[in-house]
Design a protein around this motif. Structure first.
Motif, PDB file in Angstrom:
ATOM      1  N   SER A  14       0.609  -0.782   0.227  1.00  0.00           N
ATOM      2  CA  SER A  14       0.174  -0.249  -0.286  1.00  0.00           C
ATOM      3  C   SER A  14       0.920   1.585   0.397  1.00  0.00           C
ATOM      4  O   SER A  14       1.621   1.215   0.520  1.00  0.00           O
ATOM      5  N   ILE A  15       1.078   2.044  -0.850  1.00  0.00           N
ATOM      6  CA  ILE A  15       0.584   3.288  -0.698  1.00  0.00           C
ATOM      7  C   ILE A  15       0.192   4.570  -0.462  1.00  0.00           C
ATOM      8  O   ILE A  15      -0.714   5.037  -0.978  1.00  0.00           O
ATOM      9  N   ARG A  16       1.346   5.491   0.330  1.00  0.00           N
ATOM     10  CA  ARG A  16       0.393   6.488   0.988  1.00  0.00           C
ATOM     11  C   ARG A  16       0.983   7.708   1.076  1.00  0.00           C
ATOM     12  O   ARG A  16       1.508   7.883   1.356  1.00  0.00           O
ATOM     13  N   ALA A  17       0.175   8.800   0.266  1.00  0.00           N
ATOM     14  CA  ALA A  17       0.965   9.713   0.000  1.00  0.00           C
ATOM     15  C   ALA A  17      -0.212  11.203   0.757  1.00  0.00           C
ATOM     16  O   ALA A  17      -1.361  10.849   0.780  1.00  0.00           O
ATOM     17  N   ARG A  18      -0.374  12.426   0.607  1.00  0.00           N
ATOM     18  CA  ARG A  18      -0.787  13.249   0.994  1.00  0.00           C
ATOM     19  C   ARG A  18      -2.020  13.270  -0.209  1.00  0.00           C
ATOM     20  O   ARG A  18      -1.969  13.680  -0.801  1.00  0.00           O
ATOM     21  N   PHE A  19      -3.594  14.213   0.147  1.00  0.00           N
ATOM     22  CA  PHE A  19      -4.055  14.386  -0.411  1.00  0.00           C
ATOM     23  C   PHE A  19      -4.332  15.844  -0.906  1.00  0.00           C
ATOM     24  O   PHE A  19      -4.505  16.985  -1.851  1.00  0.00           O
ATOM     25  N   ASP A  20      -4.775  16.394   0.477  1.00  0.00           N
ATOM     26  CA  ASP A  20      -5.215  17.659   0.643  1.00  0.00           C
ATOM     27  C   ASP A  20      -4.707  18.135   2.488  1.00  0.00           C
ATOM     28  O   ASP A  20      -4.046  17.108   2.537  1.00  0.00           O
ATOM     29  N   ALA A  21      -5.295  19.252   2.618  1.00  0.00           N
ATOM     30  CA  ALA A  21      -4.553  19.630   4.030  1.00  0.00           C
ATOM     31  C   ALA A  21      -4.917  17.988   5.601  1.00  0.00           C
ATOM     32  O   ALA A  21      -4.141  18.330   6.390  1.00  0.00           O
ATOM     33  N   THR A  22      -6.515  17.712   5.611  1.00  0.00           N
ATOM     34  CA  THR A  22      -6.607  16.641   6.149  1.00  0.00           C
ATOM     35  C   THR A  22      -6.414  15.582   6.063  1.00  0.00           C
ATOM     36  O   THR A  22      -6.944  14.453   6.930  1.00  0.00           O
ATOM     37  N   ARG A  23      -6.529  15.116   5.094  1.00  0.00           N
ATOM     38  CA  ARG A  23      -6.702  14.013   4.068  1.00  0.00           C
ATOM     39  C   ARG A  23      -5.473  13.338   3.271  1.00  0.00           C
ATOM     40  O   ARG A  23      -4.630  13.672   2.959  1.00  0.00           O
ATOM     41  N   ASP A  24      -4.932  12.086   3.997  1.00  0.00           N
ATOM     42  CA  ASP A  24      -3.998  10.465   3.195  1.00  0.00           C
ATOM     43  C   ASP A  24      -4.855  10.073   1.583  1.00  0.00           C
ATOM     44  O   ASP A  24      -6.132   9.637   1.652  1.00  0.00           O
ATOM     45  N   LEU A  25      -4.225   9.729   0.677  1.00  0.00           N
ATOM     46  CA  LEU A  25      -4.522   9.227  -0.053  1.00  0.00           C
ATOM     47  C   LEU A  25      -4.065   7.624   0.188  1.00  0.00           C
ATOM     48  O   LEU A  25      -2.191   7.446   0.134  1.00  0.00           O
ATOM     49  N   GLY A 344     -25.577  17.039  -3.914  1.00  0.00           N
ATOM     50  CA  GLY A 344     -25.931  18.623  -3.767  1.00  0.00           C
ATOM     51  C   GLY A 344     -25.151  19.378  -4.506  1.00  0.00           C
ATOM     52  O   GLY A 344     -24.688  20.595  -4.155  1.00  0.00           O
ATOM     53  N   GLY A 345     -24.150  19.226  -5.352  1.00  0.00           N
ATOM     54  CA  GLY A 345     -23.437  19.943  -6.545  1.00  0.00           C
ATOM     55  C   GLY A 345     -22.501  20.377  -6.044  1.00  0.00           C
ATOM     56  O   GLY A 345     -21.450  20.823  -6.885  1.00  0.00           O
ATOM     57  N   GLU A 346     -21.287  19.671  -5.090  1.00  0.00           N
ATOM     58  CA  GLU A 346     -20.184  19.859  -4.603  1.00  0.00           C
ATOM     59  C   GLU A 346     -19.138  18.644  -4.889  1.00  0.00           C
ATOM     60  O   GLU A 346     -19.740  17.806  -5.228  1.00  0.00           O
ATOM     61  N   GLN A 347     -17.730  19.290  -5.372  1.00  0.00           N
ATOM     62  CA  GLN A 347     -17.324  18.242  -6.222  1.00  0.00           C
ATOM     63  C   GLN A 347     -16.270  17.525  -4.936  1.00  0.00           C
ATOM     64  O   GLN A 347     -16.620  17.800  -3.372  1.00  0.00           O
ATOM     65  N   GLN A 348     -15.855  15.864  -4.990  1.00  0.00           N
ATOM     66  CA  GLN A 348     -16.070  15.333  -3.506  1.00  0.00           C
ATOM     67  C   GLN A 348     -14.016  14.829  -4.171  1.00  0.00           C
ATOM     68  O   GLN A 348     -13.049  14.766  -3.323  1.00  0.00           O
ATOM     69  N   TRP A 349     -14.456  14.319  -5.121  1.00  0.00           N
ATOM     70  CA  TRP A 349     -12.481  13.957  -5.404  1.00  0.00           C
ATOM     71  C   TRP A 349     -12.506  13.673  -6.861  1.00  0.00           C
ATOM     72  O   TRP A 349     -13.473  13.712  -7.859  1.00  0.00           O
ATOM     73  N   GLY A 350     -11.340  14.132  -7.470  1.00  0.00           N
ATOM     74  CA  GLY A 350     -11.370  13.842  -9.360  1.00  0.00           C
ATOM     75  C   GLY A 350      -9.755  13.754  -9.142  1.00  0.00           C
ATOM     76  O   GLY A 350      -9.456  12.616  -9.265  1.00  0.00           O
ATOM     77  N   ILE A 351      -9.428  12.815 -10.512  1.00  0.00           N
ATOM     78  CA  ILE A 351      -8.964  11.849 -11.106  1.00  0.00           C
ATOM     79  C   ILE A 351      -8.429  12.525 -12.569  1.00  0.00           C
ATOM     80  O   ILE A 351      -8.807  13.008 -13.801  1.00  0.00           O
ATOM     81  N   ALA A 352      -7.378  13.074 -13.215  1.00  0.00           N
ATOM     82  CA  ALA A 352      -6.720  13.411 -14.502  1.00  0.00           C
ATOM     83  C   ALA A 352      -5.859  11.985 -14.945  1.00  0.00           C
ATOM     84  O   ALA A 352      -4.559  11.845 -14.122  1.00  0.00           O
ATOM     85  N   VAL A 353      -6.118  11.456 -15.597  1.00  0.00           N
ATOM     86  CA  VAL A 353      -5.294  11.119 -16.537  1.00  0.00           C
ATOM     87  C   VAL A 353      -4.872  11.385 -17.993  1.00  0.00           C
ATOM     88  O   VAL A 353      -5.106  11.737 -19.036  1.00  0.00           O
ATOM     89  N   GLY A 354      -3.670  11.091 -18.425  1.00  0.00           N
ATOM     90  CA  GLY A 354      -3.928  11.141 -19.981  1.00  0.00           C
ATOM     91  C   GLY A 354      -2.664  10.305 -20.318  1.00  0.00           C
ATOM     92  O   GLY A 354      -1.383   9.576 -19.996  1.00  0.00           O
ATOM     93  N   LEU A 355      -2.195  10.231 -22.009  1.00  0.00           N
ATOM     94  CA  LEU A 355      -0.581  10.290 -22.132  1.00  0.00           C
ATOM     95  C   LEU A 355       0.669  11.491 -22.151  1.00  0.00           C
ATOM     96  O   LEU A 355      -0.051  12.232 -23.237  1.00  0.00           O
ATOM     97  N   LEU A 356       1.422  11.258 -22.337  1.00  0.00           N
ATOM     98  CA  LEU A 356       2.760  12.549 -22.306  1.00  0.00           C
ATOM     99  C   LEU A 356       3.206  12.401 -23.700  1.00  0.00           C
ATOM    100  O   LEU A 356       3.273  11.162 -24.331  1.00  0.00           O
ATOM    101  N   PRO A 357       3.687  12.942 -24.229  1.00  0.00           N
ATOM    102  CA  PRO A 357       3.988  13.131 -25.392  1.00  0.00           C
ATOM    103  C   PRO A 357       5.563  12.407 -25.586  1.00  0.00           C
ATOM    104  O   PRO A 357       6.886  13.192 -25.783  1.00  0.00           O
ATOM    105  N   PRO A 412     -11.234  22.110  -3.499  1.00  0.00           N
ATOM    106  CA  PRO A 412     -12.150  22.761  -4.761  1.00  0.00           C
ATOM    107  C   PRO A 412     -11.182  22.953  -6.077  1.00  0.00           C
ATOM    108  O   PRO A 412     -10.161  23.451  -5.432  1.00  0.00           O
ATOM    109  N   SER A 413     -12.174  22.433  -7.287  1.00  0.00           N
ATOM    110  CA  SER A 413     -10.844  23.097  -8.307  1.00  0.00           C
ATOM    111  C   SER A 413     -11.596  23.513  -9.524  1.00  0.00           C
ATOM    112  O   SER A 413     -12.848  22.695  -9.612  1.00  0.00           O
ATOM    113  N   THR A 414     -11.853  24.759 -10.112  1.00  0.00           N
ATOM    114  CA  THR A 414     -12.062  25.395 -10.950  1.00  0.00           C
ATOM    115  C   THR A 414     -11.011  24.998 -12.413  1.00  0.00           C
ATOM    116  O   THR A 414     -11.709  24.978 -13.186  1.00  0.00           O
TER     117      THR A 414
END
Length: 675
Positions: A14-25, A344-357, A412-414
Motif C-alpha cells: 500500500s502506498i500512502r501520500a498526502r491528498f489535501d490538508a486533512t486527508r491522505d490517499l 448537492g452539486g459539490e466536488q468530492q474527488w477527481g482524477i486526471a489521466v493521460g498520455l505524455l508526448p 475545490p478546483s476550477t
C-alpha cells in the motif's frame, strides 16, 4: 517535503501520500496479481481510499479501517495489449477458448493436446479443468504473415480427429464461448525500489517508489501447435518452450505527485498491436452523486459533448474518439479529467489521466497510428481507454513505447493545473472549461523555466515561469494546453533565427533573393521544407509581391512526417488565410491566435487562387533549401530546379492533401513574427 509511506508484506503493498490538508490517499499495489502480473488491487485495500491524515499505520495497513472512504476501483486498471482479435497480458488471456460442461466426461491429462472437429473446424483440447469441464482452443488463421485466433464456437458435437486416449464425442449443450485461456504469460520478473533501494517487508518512507516488471506472451499459434505436438503435456508446464509473440516491459513510478506508468511492447513475432499503456475505471460515486468528465480537443462523441463537463453516467453506447470527433484531427485525444459530484452539486474527488508526448506518445506519431480511434470509453463501466497505437503492425524486433500519468485531484478546483515529472522531463498541463480573463497557476519548483508548447493551445501563456507562477487566460472555452518546462541550456551564442523576443520578425531562410513568377501554378499548392532550430510561436506571416497579378495567394504550414520525409497528409498545422496580389508590396497575414511552429522541419505551403488572369511575381529565395528531396521511382524529374512537392486542384481552404509530384518554383521569401 511531502513523502510517500510504503507498506509491504511479501507481494502486497500500500502506498500512502498526502491528498489535501486533512486527508491522505492510500493506493494498492500487488506484485502477484492474476498470472503473476503487477496489479493495482489487493484484498486489504480493494479500492484507492481516502483516510484522515491523522490515521495511524494500524488503521491503514494491512487492512484499511472503516474510517476510510473508497474513491476508485483500480482492480482492472493495469493495462494488457490487444492483438486486434484478443486482449492478452496484464491479467488477461487469449479470449478464444470454448469451455464445455460435460458431466463425467472421463477425459484426463493424457488427452490434452488432442484434436476435435465439429465437421468444419478443428479445435484443440487445452485443459481438463475438472471431471465435468473441458477447455478447447479455437483454430487460427494466418493473414499477411500474422496468426489470428478465431472467435468461433463449435457448430456441432466435437468428434475425435487425433491424439486422444478417450475418444468419446463431446456434446456442446453446455458450451461457454470466448473464455480466456490461462496462463498466457511466463518468465515474469519484478523488482521494487524506494529511492533506489530494495523495499523489504514493513514500513518505509521515501520520495519515489518504482516497480519494474517484464514478461513474455507466447503466440497463440505457438500455443496451439505446441499443445498438438506434445499430447498429454499441460501447456502450463512448458510455457517457456512456446514461440513468443512479444515481451512486455512496464515501469510503475509513484511519487507524492501521482503515478506514472511506462510500457514498452517489443515484437518477437509479426503481429498487429493495439496498446494504451494505461486504462482508468470510473471514480467511485457516493449515494446520489454523479460523475462529470472533460476531454481537451474532443467535441461530440457518443451521446455526450466532451468539450464541457459531460455527465458520464448517462453515456449510452460504447464511444470511440476518432479523428472526426476531434477539434484538431492532427492532435489525438491525450487526456481527460473526471470529477465526482455530490447530490448537492459539490466536488468530492477527481482524477486526471493521460498520455505524455514522449516516444510513441507524441501527437504526430499517434496521429499516424490511431486513425481508427485514439481513445474509447465503455458505456457499461464508464471506463476510459486511451490508445497509444491502434492497428499498428510490428515486425520482429520493433517496439512501441509510451508513458501515461495519473493524478488524483482534491476539491475545490476550477481547473486542472498540474505538473507531471518523469524525473527527466517536466510537463505543465492546464485544462479549464470556463473562460477567464486572467488567472495564475502556482509552479514554484519551475521558477524561470522556459515553457515550450507541446501541441495546440488557445491559452495566453508567457514564455517563462515567473516567481508568481504561470499567468494565463482562457479567452474562449474550453481552454487547454501542455508545455514542456525546460531549463536554459549552458550559455552559448544564440541560434540564428527565431531566438529574439516576442514581436520580432525573422526569416526562416536567409540569403540572396530573386523574382519568381507563378505562371502555370494556378491552384497548385506548393510545399517547401523549412527548418527551425527551436519550437517557435508566431502570430504573423509575410510574403512580398514584386509584380502585381490577379486573385490571391493562400498560405500556411504543414507538419513534417518523419516516416516518409514528406509533408504530413492529414491537414495543415495552420491555414494563414489569403493575401491579395493585385498590388505590389509586403503582404502580411495577422493570425487570430498564435501558431506554434515545431522545432525541426515543417513545410511552408502557398497556392495561387481566385482569378487566373495574370500570374503574380513574388520575392523568392535564390539559394533554395539545402535538403534532400525524394523524386520517387524514376530519375526523370532530376533535371532542372526542384524545390518541393505540389498538390493540384486546391481551390479553397487548406486541408488533407495527396501529393502529386515535385515542383520547380523556388521558395517565396517568408518572414514570421514571433508571438
Amino acid at each position: 517535503m511531502p513523502e510517500l509511506i510504503v507498506y509491504r508484506a511479501n507481494a502486497l503493498m500500500s502506498i500512502r501520500a498526502r491528498f489535501d490538508a486533512t486527508r491522505d490517499l492510500v493506493m494498492p499495489a500487488n506484485l502477484a496479481f492474476p498470472e503473476s502480473m503487477v496489479g493495482m488491487w489487493h484484498s486489504g485495500l480493494p479500492q484507492v481510499t481516502l483516510v484522515p491524515a491523522t490515521a495511524t499505520d494500524a488503521q491503514v495497513w494491512p487492512v484499511v479501517s472503516s474510517a476510510g472512504t473508497p474513491i476508485h476501483d483500480t482492480s482492472d486498471d493495469n493495462c494488457p495489449i490487444n492483438t486486434g482479435w484478443s486482449y492478452v497480458g496484464g491479467n488477461h488471456g487469449y479470449n478464444v477458448g470454448n469451455q464445455i460442461a460435460v458431466a463425467n466426461h472421463g477425459k484426463t491429462t493424457a488427452d490434452v493436446g488432442s484434436r476435435w472437429t465439429d465437421g468444419t473446424r478443428v479445435f484443440t483440447l487445452l485443459a481438463v479443468t475438472n471431471a465435468n469441464s473441458l477447455l478447447f482452443g479455437n483454430p487460427y488463421t494466418i493473414v499477411d504473415g500474422i496468426a489470428q485466433g478465431a472467435r468461433v464456437r463449435p457448430a456441432a458435437p466435437l468428434t475425435h480427429v487425433a491424439g486422444a486416449t478417450n475418444r468419446t464425442t463431446v456434446p456442446i449443450t453446455g458450451l461457454t464461448p470466448d473464455v480466456q485461456i490461462r496462463p498466457a504469460t511466463h518468465s515474469h520478473v519484478v523488482t521494487v525500489e524506494l529511492d533506489g533501494r530494495p523495499v523489504p517487508d514493513g514500513r518505509r518512507t521515501g520520495q519515489e517508489l518504482q516497480i519494474r516488471e517484464s514478461y513474455l506472451i507466447p503466440s497463440y499459434r505457438g500455443m496451439i501447435d505446441a499443445a498438438q505436438a506434445n499430447v498429454g503435456t499441460p501447456i502450463a508446464t512448458i510455457m517457456p518452450q512456446l514461440p513468443p509473440l512479444c515481451r512486455i516491459d512496464n515501469v510503475y513510478r509513484w511519487t507524492p505527485g501521482g503515478l506514472l506508468v511506462s510500457q514498452t511492447v517489443t515484437a518477437l513475432d509479426r503481429f498487429a498491436l493495439n496498446a494504451g499503456v494505461t486504462q482508468c475505471s470510473a471514480l467511485t460515486v457516493p449515494a446520489g452523486g454523479s460523475r462529470r468528465q472533460f476531454m481537451p480537443n474532443v467535441g461530440g462523441a457518443g451521446n455526450l459533448n466532451w468539450s464541457v463537463w459531460a455527465k458520464i453516467d448517462t453515456l449510452a453506447v460504447l464511444t470511440d474518439i476518432t479523428p472526426a470527433t476531434l477539434r484538431d484531427p492532427r492532435t489525438p485525444a491525450a487526456s481527460m479529467t473526471q470529477w465526482v459530484i455530490s447530490s448537492g452539486g459539490e466536488q468530492q474527488w477527481g482524477i486526471a489521466v493521460g498520455l505524455l508526448p514522449l516516444a510513441d506518445g507524441q501527437s504526430s506519431t499517434r496521429a499516424r497510428y490511431t486513425t481508427t480511434k485514439c481513445w474509447f470509453i465503455s458505456s457499461t463501466l464508464k471506463k476510459n481507454y486511451p490508445q497509444l497505437v491502434w492497428g499498428r503492425v510490428l515486425d520482429v524486433g520493433e517496439s512501441v513505447t509510451g508513458t501515461a500519468y495519473r493524478r488524483y485531484l482534491a476539491p475545490p478546483s476550477t481547473a486542472t493545473e498540474i505538473v507531471v515529472s518523469t524525473g527527466v522531463d517536466d510537463f505543465v498541463m492546464i485544462e479549464r472549461v470556463d473562460p477567464v480573463a486572467q488567472t495564475r497557476m502556482p509552479a514554484p519548483l519551475l521558477f524561470h523555466r522556459r515553457l515550450i508548447p507541446e501541441g495546440p493551445t488557445n491559452l495566453t501563456v508567457p514564455d517563462r515561469v515567473g516567481v508568481d507562477g504561470i499567468p494565463y487566460g482562457v479567452p474562449v472555452s474550453p481552454g487547454y494546453g501542455m508545455w514542456r518546462a525546460e531549463s536554459d541550456p549552458p550559455a552559448e551564442p544564440q541560434l540564428p533565427g527565431a531566438t529574439y523576443g516576442p514581436g520580432s520578425y525573422f526569416l526562416p531562410l536567409a540569403g540572396p533573393t530573386r523574382a519568381s513568377a507563378y505562371t502555370g501554378a494556378f491552384q497548385r499548392l506548393l510545399l517547401h521544407p523549412v527548418f527551425l532550430a527551436e519550437t517557435t510561436p508566431v502570430d504573423r506571416a509575410c510574403v512580398e509581391v514584386t509584380t502585381a497579378g490577379t486573385g490571391v495567394v493562400r498560405h500556411g504550414v504543414y507538419a513534417h512526417d518523419p516516416a516518409t520525409g514528406r509533408p504530413a497528409l492529414l491537414g495543415p498545422i495552420a491555414d494563414f488565410g489569403t493575401l491579395s496580389v493585385v498590388t505590389a508590396g509586403v503582404k502580411e497575414s495577422v493570425l487570430s491566435a498564435p501558431v506554434v511552429l515545431p522545432a525541426g522541419w515543417h513545410w511552408y505551403a502557398l497556392v495561387w487562387q481566385g482569378t487566373a488572369t495574370t500570374a503574380p511575381t513574388l520575392l523568392a529565395d535564390a539559394a533554395g533549401e539545402p535538403t534532400a528531396l525524394n523524386l520517387g521511382a524514376s530519375p526523370a524529374t532530376m533535371s532542372g530546379d526542384r524545390f518541393g512537392y505540389q498538390v493540384t486542384g486546391v481551390t479553397g481552404q487548406l486541408g488533407p492533401i495527396a501529393i502529386a509530384e515535385v515542383h520547380q518554383f523556388p521558395p517565396p521569401r517568408v518572414a514570421y513574427r514571433r508571438a
